[in-house]
Design an enzyme around this catalytic site. Sequence first.
Site, short mmCIF file in Angstrom:
data_model
loop_
_atom_site.label_atom_id
_atom_site.label_comp_id
_atom_site.label_asym_id
_atom_site.label_seq_id
_atom_site.Cartn_x
_atom_site.Cartn_y
_atom_site.Cartn_z
N GLY A 1 -1.63 -4.08 -11.00
CA GLY A 1 -2.65 -5.10 -10.76
C GLY A 1 -3.72 -4.67 -9.77
O GLY A 1 -3.81 -3.50 -9.39
N SER A 2 -4.53 -5.64 -9.39
CA SER A 2 -5.73 -5.39 -8.59
C SER A 2 -5.43 -4.68 -7.28
O SER A 2 -4.43 -4.95 -6.62
CB SER A 2 -6.41 -6.72 -8.28
OG SER A 2 -7.37 -6.54 -7.28
#
Lengths: 384, 129
Positions: free
Chosen positions: B58-59
């Site tokens: 993810g980010s």
Amino acid sequence: MELTREEESALKGEQGEIMQMAYRILVATGEATDAEKLIPIEWAHLSGVNYNTIGDAGEEFLSTISKNARVIVKTTLNPMGFDIDNVSNYNLDENFISKQLSIRNSYVTMGVIPSFSCIPYEIFDIPKNGTQVAFAESNAAIHANSYDNLKTNKESAFSALASAIVGKSPYSSLRKEDTPNITIRMKIKNPDELTYGMLGFYAGKIGDTSVNISGLAKMDQRQCKAMCGGMGTSGTCAKFNFGEGDPNIEKIDFDEKEMLKVHDELNTAEKGDLITLGSPQLGLDEISDLTAKLKGRSFQKRCMVFLPRTVKEQAQKIGYITELERAGCEILSDCCTCLTPLICKDDIDAVTTNSIKGAFYLKNSNGIDVNLKSLKEIIEDETR
Amino acid sequence: MNKILVAGKVEGIVLKSNDPINFLGTVDKKTGIITDKNHTLFEKSIKNSILVFPSGVGSSVGAYTIYSIKSNNTAPIAMICKKADLTVATGCALANIPLITITDEQFESIKTGMKVILDTDTTTLIHYQ
């Protein structure tokens, strides 16, 4: 990773907590990316500016470290959430504005140039060929490596900040000689900037750290930026090598079929409630071209135009801004379509844009549908 | 492969996940509890654990989450991964949480509830008690 005696001492904390943290980030990044050492860099470009993305945790972190941290190389900054000149025209709460201004102040305190732009390669002078830099903004890293003869990895917000504080970056990946293991052959005739954005998006999905790309005609700045923006959105890849490359490596065609797949993934609406231009932000050439295209015409719906503040100031002097505002454009500096808090799904169902990067983030972060059109089509369909 | 990403020495109890962890959005920063219904650690707290998981996903903004949970005293005392990803690496570096990577075999043999000492100054890195 081999560290010099001085670097070891900084990592142990003998040069203070900030240096220790910065070296911890560089060593962790370097180990993760198999770097054997740190090397000097001359320019850092930071992401992690928009309160919409870094939130309270980011704001608090920056506020804390800005008391002691200072950058020691030229350091520029990505866009933030709004343009202070016209933020009152938009429905942003006080908390957002004050937290965003706190983030701005923290960066300025650290000595960062508050450029709030994702196109540093267009608004600052480019250093000499082969200069090592540390760019965290993906489209800027790709542009720097592919078009500006600079060397950078696709840095994280943190490795770029640590690099700015220390003046060094891990020597890994794209900083060394790089030979792509795949070549994409561009097969689309008469491409516009939307086509190049989709090509970039496709290349980013396929490439690892870099890709060869062949069959490109001469491209203008708008098209180059679209391709870099598209690539930065879809993967980890951070460089185009132009040409066929090694005859023995795999070749893949980017043809009508592949383009349609990308188009169908990102184009989710038949029409938009408003238009956005700029992601990456528009440079002076694009503003000049847009002004010419809008001569005697006006938008029939809202059109947000994103550009760096320096470009806005130049465009104001030349008279472009008056002309664009006459045509119905909302001019926004210091911010961008990408991750904007100014377009909210409570008010807007769909946005029309020519930006693949903008489309991706509008869809995935703002939850808004997107209608993709080239600038030419936008002018034809949406102005009178 | 064994790598030391953030050095340190700690002693604690293993909490293992076979799922990767997305720190942005799946960890409650005030409590350290995993809030993703589809995660194997759903409703478990990672606070004060030696957290073992394949890698982060993810980010990259998730690194700030790791910094936040450390500031809130709800962070793991160390992390051990199979693969070093930049989000977890920079997050642990910001927060000064020891982080190492281990081989697939080591990952298979380490289990939730084990009491271990992680010491990056020793060649074996992990000492089972």
